[in-house]
Design an enzyme around this catalytic site. Structure first.
Site: not given
Length: 627
Positions: A498, A502, A551-553
């Site tokens: 995500d 990544g 945010g990423e994740g």
């Protein structure tokens, strides 16, 4: 030179002798083969020559990559000199190379010096190399000056290359005869020109002369409780760490062409086919059937179970220079501290999902526009560090990893990686810069674009290998994420991606182990252009389109309960009765004599006394007798 005594082999033979087929059989088992084609295309009207070239192309496996060196004969030596250990290069053939060398377009040229450069490149090459060349020493002396010049130059090239190579074979009528070495064992000749043989096996940890680097202690794994409901008293902000396992040095060598496991190729389709037999109402699970297929393949069962133990790896690594334009200084470190304390969006989503959290500090990347983001030593250390994180998770019984990131400048680094690996244009894959107040900062976006542009210009002549991209452009967080993907693949642990870090790691990991992308699942593209492009290149179809920007994740953790529910539903539903599935009989209610009397199915009497009723023995209108 490899552990078996040779790294470089010259295969000689006459016209139609089978020399090319024999050379191809020597490398057919190598995981990564770069085919260096030296022959020019020739006259477009020469159909016979075109047919010869086509027959060579048809024989090459689809996994091989082809590079043309006909434009510049000196480029062949450069390719050999820059090859990485454990690559396998197949050069076919030196006759075409000499033809280009003698071409008037490349004159005046020092043929003797160019041949010497090629021999020296072969002698010092760290990769496995198989070269094919016509043997002209047994034929008649040509009658034309050009023919004699070709024979003399090719004979000189064959002698110089044979002296530089570890082994030399002569193929006559399809039968190989080993000319060199003569004092020890030589590679076993295949039974036929289509048989399989290997020049040298993949070297293991003992085959490298690199000094082991000190291992860094892995970060602690945090388990945060779910946030309390508004009417509950808050508890401790986070529980004690569940583990902090130091990993010993294993001598791990991460290199291109690693053979890592693939998911089960049969379990995934079987699980999707099984869905069609279940007692599912309506049209079924829609696009979420891909989750079933992915989980089945990675779990090697047609009835996959929901992921129980999940771990989130939050990578914190900043990028200096123009890549981080528009970000507030220290903001990424604050986000990392929040996550460690069980605060912030990602930590709370992880707690709600019952996932453990590991905050990983990656090396800070230097300004990519001014020089390499990382040193080669830092890249090696970051790759091994990420691999060990995945190993630690697998040893703890983790069934799914979620990759997240909170570093400054990650979007620009991902754009640079995509430009280097997929040929993307930086402005097309760089998302808009949003300030803390929610405004669009176009000036910062232009600074980021300029940084990526300058970095690509600086590295325009640099190699584009996986480690080169990480060192020049990717930075610490992308390097650690790449190691995580490789280590998770080695331990058969799926990864939920995500965000740009990544996906950039997924792009880089292709050159190290192409199997890694098959263990990755993309929950949502998040509206990020770099994620969309990388997902398309990697063949990862996003499951959702939530467009969250936490945010990423975060998108992955929001989607995780849905994915678990789908897996649980598919595992629990029975087979449809029309296909032979049993249906449990409904249970009869139990009543005592005082509670239950037989129902009276006679038509109810009118509500009031009438001509046919005296009113004395009326029954309730419900049809049930009074007890």
């Amino acid at each position: 030179m490899s552990v078996d005594g040779w790294n470089t082999v010259l295969v000689l033979g006459g016209t139609r002798s089978g020399k090319s087929e024999f050379a191809e059989s020597l490398v057919i088992d190598a995981p990564v083969v770069r085919y260096l084609a030296t022959a020019p295309e020739g006259d477009p009207e020469d159909t016979e020559w075109a047919t010869r070239l086509a027959s060579h192309r048809v024989r090459r496996p689809g996994s091989w990559t082809t590079e043309e060196t006909a434009e510049d004969p000196r480029r062949l030596a450069d390719v050999l000199a820059s090859a990485e250990p454990n690559e396998t290069l197949l050069v076919d053939d030196l006759g075409g190379w000499v033809t280009v060398l003698l071409d008037p377009d490349h004159q005046p040229a020092d043929d003797v010096a160019t041949i010497a450069e090629l021999a020296e490149a072969i002698r010092t090459c760290s990769a496995r190399v198989v070269l094919v060349s016509p043997e002209v020493g047994l034929s008649l002396v040509p009658t034309t000056p050009l023919g004699r010049a070709f024979t003399d130059a090719l004979g000189a090239a064959n002698r110089a290359v044979a002296d530089a190579c570890d082994a030399v074979a002569l193929v006559v009528a399809g039968q190989p005869v080993w000319l060199k070495p003569t004092d020890h064992a030589v590679p076993a000749a295949p039974a036929s020109t289509t048989a399989t043989a290997r020049v040298a096996p993949q070297p293991g940890p003992t085959d490298t002369d690199t000094e082991p680097t000190p291992e860094v202690q892995l970060p602690e794994v945090l388990t945060h409780p779910a946030p309390p409901a508004p009417n509950q008293e808050p508890g401790n902000p986070w529980a004690a760490p569940t583990m902090a396992l130091p990993m010993v040095a294993t001598g791990l060598v991460i290199q291109p062409g690693m053979e890592l496991p693939m998911p089960d190729e049969y379990a995934g389709p079987q699980a999707v086919d099984r869905l069609a037999t279940l007692d599912v109402p309506g049209a079924g699970l829609g696009v979420l059937d891909r989750v079933i297929g992915f989980a089945a393949a990675t779990q090697a069962t047609s009835t996959p179970a929901p992921w129980g133990s999940v771990r989130v790896l939050l990578l914190h690594g900043d990028h200096s220079g123009g890549a981080s334009a528009g970000t507030v200084a220290g903001e990424s470190a604050r986000r990392a501290r929040q996550a460690r304390a069980g605060q912030g969006a990602l930590a709370r989503l992880a707690a709600e999902s019952g996932a453990s959290l590991q905050v990983v500090d990656a090396p800070t990347a230097a300004a990519m526009e001014d020089g390499p983001a990382l040193s080669p030593e830092q890249v090696e250390s970051a790759l091994r560090y990420g691999w060990r994180l995945a190993e630690q998770a697998a040893d703890a019984g983790v069934q799914l990893l979620v990759l997240g990131a909170c570093g400054a400048g990650t979007e620009a680094a991902a754009a640079a990686v995509l430009a280097a690996t997929a040929g993307a244009e930086p402005p097309a894959v760089l998302g808009r810069v949003i300030t803390d107040s929610g405004e669009i900062d176009d000036a910062a976006w232009m600074v980021r674009c300029a940084a990526v542009r300058d970095a690509l210009h600086r590295t325009r002549r640099s190699p584009r290998g996986a480690k080169d991209v990480l060192a020049e452009l990717g930075g610490g967080d992308v390097a650690v994420a790449t190691g995580v993907l490789l280590g998770a693949t080695a331990r058969r642990v799926p990864v939920l991606l995500d965000g740009p870090v990544g996906l950039a790691a997924g792009m880089v990991s292709r050159d190290l182990a192409g199997q890694a992308r098959h263990w990755c699942l993309l929950a949502d593209h998040g509206g990020h252009p770099a994620v969309r492009l990388a997902a398309d290149v990697l063949g990862l179809t996003p499951l959702l389109d939530l467009r969250l920007d936490l945010g990423e994740g975060a998108n992955a953790l929001v989607a995780l309960p849905l994915l678990r529910s789908v897996l649980a539903l598919a595992a629990a539903l029975p087979t449809h009765p029309s296909l032979g599935g049993g249906e449990p009989a409904p249970e009869e209610p139990e009543y005592t004599d005082e509670e239950y009397t037989e129902p009276d199915f006679a038509e109810p009497e009118p509500d009031g006394p009438g001509p046919a009723s005296t009113g004395a023995d009326e029954q309730p209108a419900s049809g049930w007798r009074a007890g």
